[in-house]
Design a protein around this motif. Structure first.
Motif, mmCIF file in Angstrom:
data_model
loop_
_atom_site.group_PDB
_atom_site.id
_atom_site.type_symbol
_atom_site.label_atom_id
_atom_site.label_comp_id
_atom_site.label_asym_id
_atom_site.label_seq_id
_atom_site.Cartn_x
_atom_site.Cartn_y
_atom_site.Cartn_z
ATOM 1 N N UNK A 1 1.016 -9.374 5.795
ATOM 2 C CA UNK A 1 0.418 -9.574 4.420
ATOM 3 C C UNK A 1 -0.931 -9.146 4.255
ATOM 4 N N UNK A 2 -1.506 -9.004 3.072
ATOM 5 C CA UNK A 2 -2.879 -8.818 2.932
ATOM 6 C C UNK A 2 -3.204 -8.512 1.278
ATOM 7 N N UNK A 3 -4.342 -8.711 0.860
ATOM 8 C CA UNK A 3 -4.784 -8.379 -0.450
ATOM 9 C C UNK A 3 -6.303 -7.951 -0.482
ATOM 10 N N UNK A 4 -6.421 -6.996 -1.655
ATOM 11 C CA UNK A 4 -7.700 -6.820 -1.814
ATOM 12 C C UNK A 4 -7.964 -6.401 -3.322
ATOM 13 N N UNK A 5 -9.109 -6.161 -3.768
ATOM 14 C CA UNK A 5 -9.279 -5.600 -5.551
ATOM 15 C C UNK A 5 -9.205 -4.160 -5.520
ATOM 16 N N UNK A 6 -8.618 -3.874 -6.656
ATOM 17 C CA UNK A 6 -8.550 -2.484 -6.919
ATOM 18 C C UNK A 6 -8.827 -2.320 -8.384
ATOM 19 N N UNK A 7 -9.883 -1.456 -8.704
ATOM 20 C CA UNK A 7 -10.373 -1.213 -9.989
ATOM 21 C C UNK A 7 -10.484 -2.678 -10.774
ATOM 22 N N UNK B 1 -9.027 -5.388 -10.218
ATOM 23 C CA UNK B 1 -7.842 -6.131 -10.112
ATOM 24 C C UNK B 1 -7.438 -6.571 -8.573
ATOM 25 N N UNK B 2 -6.899 -7.946 -8.736
ATOM 26 C CA UNK B 2 -6.393 -8.396 -7.161
ATOM 27 C C UNK B 2 -5.114 -7.687 -7.006
ATOM 28 N N UNK B 3 -4.912 -6.903 -5.867
ATOM 29 C CA UNK B 3 -3.402 -6.209 -5.450
ATOM 30 C C UNK B 3 -3.238 -6.870 -4.218
ATOM 31 N N UNK B 4 -2.003 -7.198 -3.783
ATOM 32 C CA UNK B 4 -1.675 -7.702 -2.748
ATOM 33 C C UNK B 4 -0.206 -7.066 -2.294
ATOM 34 N N UNK B 5 0.091 -7.315 -1.136
ATOM 35 C CA UNK B 5 1.292 -6.948 -0.618
ATOM 36 C C UNK B 5 1.871 -7.632 0.789
ATOM 37 N N UNK B 6 3.174 -7.776 0.683
ATOM 38 C CA UNK B 6 3.686 -8.322 1.851
ATOM 39 C C UNK B 6 5.044 -7.466 2.407
ATOM 40 N N UNK B 7 4.918 -7.054 3.553
ATOM 41 C CA UNK B 7 5.743 -6.211 4.126
ATOM 42 C C UNK B 7 6.497 -7.175 5.140
ATOM 43 N N UNK C 1 -3.014 -2.313 18.439
ATOM 44 C CA UNK C 1 -4.021 -3.447 19.087
ATOM 45 C C UNK C 1 -4.318 -4.187 18.073
ATOM 46 N N UNK C 2 -4.274 -4.160 16.559
ATOM 47 C CA UNK C 2 -4.572 -5.172 15.857
ATOM 48 C C UNK C 2 -3.236 -5.860 15.274
ATOM 49 N N UNK C 3 -2.237 -5.544 15.608
ATOM 50 C CA UNK C 3 -0.835 -5.845 15.032
ATOM 51 C C UNK C 3 -0.955 -5.940 13.566
ATOM 52 N N UNK C 4 -1.293 -4.618 13.176
ATOM 53 C CA UNK C 4 -1.416 -4.719 11.594
ATOM 54 C C UNK C 4 -0.880 -3.562 10.966
ATOM 55 N N UNK C 5 -0.471 -3.525 9.684
ATOM 56 C CA UNK C 5 -0.176 -2.399 9.117
ATOM 57 C C UNK C 5 -1.095 -1.928 7.976
ATOM 58 N N UNK C 6 -1.136 -0.690 7.693
ATOM 59 C CA UNK C 6 -2.276 -0.305 6.435
ATOM 60 C C UNK C 6 -1.329 0.114 5.693
ATOM 61 N N UNK C 7 -1.251 -0.428 4.280
ATOM 62 C CA UNK C 7 -0.248 0.435 3.411
ATOM 63 C C UNK C 7 -0.988 1.199 2.311
ATOM 64 N N UNK C 8 -0.691 2.372 2.539
ATOM 65 C CA UNK C 8 -1.457 3.255 1.590
ATOM 66 C C UNK C 8 -0.772 3.689 0.552
ATOM 67 N N UNK C 9 -1.309 3.426 -0.568
ATOM 68 C CA UNK C 9 -0.560 3.774 -2.013
ATOM 69 C C UNK C 9 -1.249 4.358 -2.942
ATOM 70 N N UNK C 10 -0.763 5.461 -3.763
ATOM 71 C CA UNK C 10 -1.498 6.106 -4.681
ATOM 72 C C UNK C 10 -0.909 5.806 -5.927
ATOM 73 N N UNK D 1 -5.988 1.456 -0.156
ATOM 74 C CA UNK D 1 -5.269 1.033 1.033
ATOM 75 C C UNK D 1 -5.380 -0.591 1.125
ATOM 76 N N UNK D 2 -4.440 -0.997 1.564
ATOM 77 C CA UNK D 2 -4.314 -2.457 1.957
ATOM 78 C C UNK D 2 -4.045 -2.596 3.328
ATOM 79 N N UNK D 3 -4.895 -3.722 3.999
ATOM 80 C CA UNK D 3 -4.481 -3.952 5.410
ATOM 81 C C UNK D 3 -3.674 -5.044 5.363
ATOM 82 N N UNK D 4 -2.538 -5.008 6.039
ATOM 83 C CA UNK D 4 -1.842 -6.346 5.996
ATOM 84 C C UNK D 4 -1.817 -6.686 7.533
#
Length: 178
Positions: A65-71, A73-79, A141-150, A165-168
């Motif tokens: 899971x992770x979230x960030x701001x994009x333009x 707005x709060x954007x988040x994702x769960x994989x 190493x970080x046990x993380x997924x970076x979700x790259x979206x356009x 990008x969102x680091x999850x």
């Protein structure tokens, strides 16, 4: 000791029954030495297994899971990786997408969504929102997924998409840190 011409010469030692050879065989190996040999073999086996395990590419497991701001707005994702072939993906905020059992592959530390079926949940919703998942690298190493979206913004010129990008982070990592 026996006395020969006023010099002392040691006599042969007396052997116990367990040290005497039977029919010319070498004396039995004492139990302690045998156990030490077995322990060395076991240690070598454990080290060999550890070496093989460390050479295998770690595989993403569980929820990220992770979230960030994009333009602004709060954007988040769960994989959520369900097994070696399917995952659930939820994007919230500007993109309201929730899809289960999406097919994927994992190779070269990349999660690749594989469905091209126009009726697939994720394919349909990304098309509707003028968005695409461009990549999803896994950092072992970080046990993380970076979700790259356009995403193509409404009124965007020439179909140009803006990447973000969102680091999850792994949910299991968060639980372990508490």
């Amino acid at each position: 000791f026996t006395e020969i011409d006023s010099a002392y010469v040691p006599s042969p030692p007396h052997r116990s029954a367990s040290q005497k050879s039977a029919r010319g065989r070498a004396p039995a190996i004492p139990q302690r030495e045998l156990l030490q040999g077995e322990a060395k073999k076991m240690l070598r086996a454990v080290l060999a297994v550890a070496a093989v395990a460390s050479a295998v590419t770690p595989y993403p497991k569980g929820a990220y899971k992770g979230q960030n701001k994009f333009l602004g707005q709060k954007i988040g994702a769960e994989l959520t990786v369900k097994n070696s072939t399917h995952l659930d993906i939820n994007l919230f905020g500007a993109l309201g997408i929730s899809c289960q059992d999406e097919p994927y592959t994992f190779a070269d530390n990349q999660i690749k969504l594989t469905s091209t079926d126009p009726n697939d949940c994720l394919v349909k919703k990304l098309k509707k929102d003028n968005a695409e998942v461009t990549s999803a690298p896994f950092d072992a190493a970080k046990n993380a997924v970076t979700l790259n979206v356009a995403v193509q913004l409404p009124g965007g010129a020439n179909g140009q998409k803006i990447p973000f990008s969102l680091e999850l982070d792994s949910e299991s990592k968060k639980v372990a840190m508490m």
